[in-house]
Design a protein around this motif. Structure first.
Motif, short mmCIF file in Angstrom:
data_model
loop_
_atom_site.label_atom_id
_atom_site.label_comp_id
_atom_site.label_asym_id
_atom_site.label_seq_id
_atom_site.Cartn_x
_atom_site.Cartn_y
_atom_site.Cartn_z
N VAL A 124 0.85 -1.20 0.00
CA VAL A 124 0.00 0.00 0.00
C VAL A 124 0.88 1.24 0.00
CG1 VAL A 124 -1.80 1.26 1.25
CG2 VAL A 124 -1.78 -1.24 1.28
N THR A 125 0.57 2.16 -0.93
CA THR A 125 1.28 3.44 -0.98
C THR A 125 0.27 4.57 -0.89
OG1 THR A 125 1.21 3.54 -3.39
CG2 THR A 125 3.15 2.51 -2.39
N GLU A 126 0.75 5.73 -0.50
CA GLU A 126 -0.08 6.93 -0.44
C GLU A 126 0.65 8.07 -1.13
OE1 GLU A 126 -1.81 8.15 3.30
OE2 GLU A 126 -1.59 6.12 4.10
N GLU A 127 -0.09 8.84 -1.88
CA GLU A 127 0.46 10.05 -2.48
C GLU A 127 0.13 11.20 -1.55
OE1 GLU A 127 2.36 10.65 -5.30
OE2 GLU A 127 2.52 8.46 -5.39
N ILE A 128 1.14 11.83 -1.02
CA ILE A 128 0.95 12.96 -0.11
C ILE A 128 1.79 14.12 -0.64
CG2 ILE A 128 1.22 13.81 2.25
CD1 ILE A 128 1.02 10.86 3.17
N THR A 137 3.51 -2.03 8.48
CA THR A 137 2.68 -2.45 9.62
C THR A 137 3.29 -3.66 10.30
OG1 THR A 137 1.32 -3.92 8.27
CG2 THR A 137 0.52 -1.67 8.53
N GLY A 138 2.75 -3.98 11.46
CA GLY A 138 3.09 -5.23 12.14
C GLY A 138 4.13 -5.14 13.22
N GLY A 139 4.82 -4.05 13.34
CA GLY A 139 5.79 -3.90 14.41
C GLY A 139 5.14 -3.22 15.60
N ARG A 140 5.97 -2.70 16.46
CA ARG A 140 5.43 -1.94 17.58
C ARG A 140 4.74 -0.68 17.05
NH1 ARG A 140 8.58 1.26 22.16
NH2 ARG A 140 6.80 1.81 23.43
N TYR A 141 5.30 -0.13 15.97
CA TYR A 141 4.74 1.06 15.34
C TYR A 141 4.25 0.72 13.94
CZ TYR A 141 7.34 3.94 18.77
OH TYR A 141 7.83 4.52 19.90
N ASP A 142 3.22 1.43 13.50
CA ASP A 142 2.89 1.48 12.08
C ASP A 142 3.68 2.67 11.53
OD1 ASP A 142 1.13 -0.67 11.99
OD2 ASP A 142 -0.58 0.57 12.57
N ALA A 143 3.85 2.71 10.22
CA ALA A 143 4.70 3.78 9.67
C ALA A 143 4.36 4.09 8.23
CB ALA A 143 6.17 3.38 9.79
N LEU A 144 4.75 5.30 7.86
CA LEU A 144 4.81 5.72 6.47
C LEU A 144 6.27 6.03 6.19
CD1 LEU A 144 1.79 8.22 6.32
CD2 LEU A 144 1.90 5.93 5.32
N VAL A 145 6.81 5.43 5.13
CA VAL A 145 8.21 5.64 4.78
C VAL A 145 8.24 6.29 3.41
CG1 VAL A 145 10.42 4.53 4.33
CG2 VAL A 145 8.94 3.65 6.14
N LEU A 146 8.92 7.41 3.32
CA LEU A 146 9.03 8.12 2.06
C LEU A 146 9.81 7.26 1.08
CD1 LEU A 146 8.36 10.77 0.58
CD2 LEU A 146 10.52 11.68 1.44
N ALA A 147 9.22 7.04 -0.09
CA ALA A 147 9.91 6.26 -1.13
C ALA A 147 11.23 6.96 -1.46
CB ALA A 147 9.03 6.13 -2.36
N GLU A 148 12.19 6.21 -1.93
CA GLU A 148 13.50 6.81 -2.23
C GLU A 148 13.31 8.00 -3.16
OE1 GLU A 148 17.01 4.29 -2.51
OE2 GLU A 148 15.63 2.59 -2.40
N ASP A 149 14.03 9.06 -2.83
CA ASP A 149 13.79 10.34 -3.47
C ASP A 149 15.14 11.02 -3.72
OD1 ASP A 149 12.92 12.86 -4.18
OD2 ASP A 149 11.78 13.22 -2.36
N ASP A 150 15.38 11.49 -4.93
CA ASP A 150 16.65 12.17 -5.24
C ASP A 150 16.80 13.46 -4.44
OD1 ASP A 150 17.38 10.20 -7.03
OD2 ASP A 150 16.51 11.25 -8.75
N ASP A 151 15.67 14.12 -4.12
CA ASP A 151 15.72 15.36 -3.35
C ASP A 151 16.20 15.14 -1.93
OD1 ASP A 151 14.76 16.68 -5.56
OD2 ASP A 151 12.68 16.70 -4.86
N ALA A 152 16.07 13.91 -1.42
CA ALA A 152 16.44 13.62 -0.04
C ALA A 152 17.95 13.47 0.14
CB ALA A 152 15.74 12.35 0.44
N LYS A 153 18.70 13.44 -0.95
CA LYS A 153 20.17 13.35 -0.91
C LYS A 153 20.65 12.15 -0.12
CE LYS A 153 20.63 18.26 -1.55
NZ LYS A 153 21.15 19.51 -1.06
N GLY A 154 19.96 11.02 -0.24
CA GLY A 154 20.39 9.79 0.41
C GLY A 154 19.80 9.54 1.78
N ALA A 155 19.02 10.47 2.28
CA ALA A 155 18.41 10.29 3.60
C ALA A 155 17.11 9.51 3.48
CB ALA A 155 18.14 11.64 4.25
N THR A 156 16.76 8.82 4.55
CA THR A 156 15.49 8.11 4.64
C THR A 156 14.60 8.85 5.63
OG1 THR A 156 16.63 6.02 4.22
CG2 THR A 156 14.42 5.88 5.18
N THR A 157 13.34 9.05 5.26
CA THR A 157 12.38 9.73 6.13
C THR A 157 11.28 8.76 6.51
OG1 THR A 157 12.82 11.84 5.01
CG2 THR A 157 10.80 11.69 6.32
N VAL A 158 11.02 8.68 7.82
CA VAL A 158 10.01 7.78 8.37
C VAL A 158 9.10 8.57 9.29
CG1 VAL A 158 9.61 5.73 9.81
CG2 VAL A 158 11.58 5.80 8.27
N VAL A 159 7.78 8.39 9.13
CA VAL A 159 6.79 8.90 10.08
C VAL A 159 6.18 7.65 10.71
CG1 VAL A 159 4.64 10.17 10.40
CG2 VAL A 159 6.33 10.98 8.74
#
Length: 178
Positions: A124-128, A137-159
């Protein structure tokens, strides 16, 4: 006979003392207020200084929410430039759940596993705001993870957090990098 009488007084005194202690404990329990049903008052932290520091020092655009209602309380903030430029900003959502924003230059898969505390990627993906976020899903937390993005300069973003996906989406929509 004097010895037996002395033992009886000692036992009787101990029983009376014990009864008095139990009575005092009961009185204290009844008259001292205890708020077991109320949530603890969560302290709001000001994260502006850490955010400015992180935005100057990090090798990627650091994300923080803008425009969230006052009912979202920031409760924790950390930036560690020594540990893969790790950014953490935690919030107490209006319903008492926890939502956090995490970013890092660390290796993507281990970082996501740590940030989501064991959640697994779904299909499941969401466009935001024009960006693709993947649900975990399934861990202690649910999460949204930003798909790999050239603008992120190699960083990973997780909510991530204990909040609903609606709350996670609210946080992701509020994230700005400047």
């Amino acid at each position: 006979m004097a010895g037996a009488n002395g033992k009886q007084k000692t036992v009787r005194d101990m029983v009376l003392s014990l009864g008095l202690i139990v009575l005092a404990g009961l009185v204290m329990y009844l008259f001292i207020p205890h708020d077991d049903d109320q949530e603890p008052d969560v302290k709001r932290v000001d994260y502006r200084v850490e955010l400015l520091t992180a935005r100057r020092a990090a090798a990627y655009p650091v994300a923080a929410p803008q425009g969230l209602p006052q009912t979202w309380k920031p409760t924790s903030v950390r930036f560690d430039g020594q540990q893969q430029d790790a950014w953490h900003l935690g919030f107490h959502a209006p319903d008492g759940e926890y939502v956090t924003v995490k970013q890092s230059m660390d290796k993507r898969i281990p970082f996501i596993e740590d940030a989501t505390q064991g959640a697994q990627e779904t299909k499941v993906t969401e466009e935001i705001d024009g960006r693709t976020w993947v649900r975990y899903t399934g861990g202690r937390y649910d999460a949204l993870v930003l798909a790999e993005d050239d603008d992120a300069k190699g960083a990973t973003t997780v909510v991530a957090g204990t909040g609903s996906f609606e709350q996670l989406t609210t946080m992701a929509k509020a994230l700005k990098t400047s």
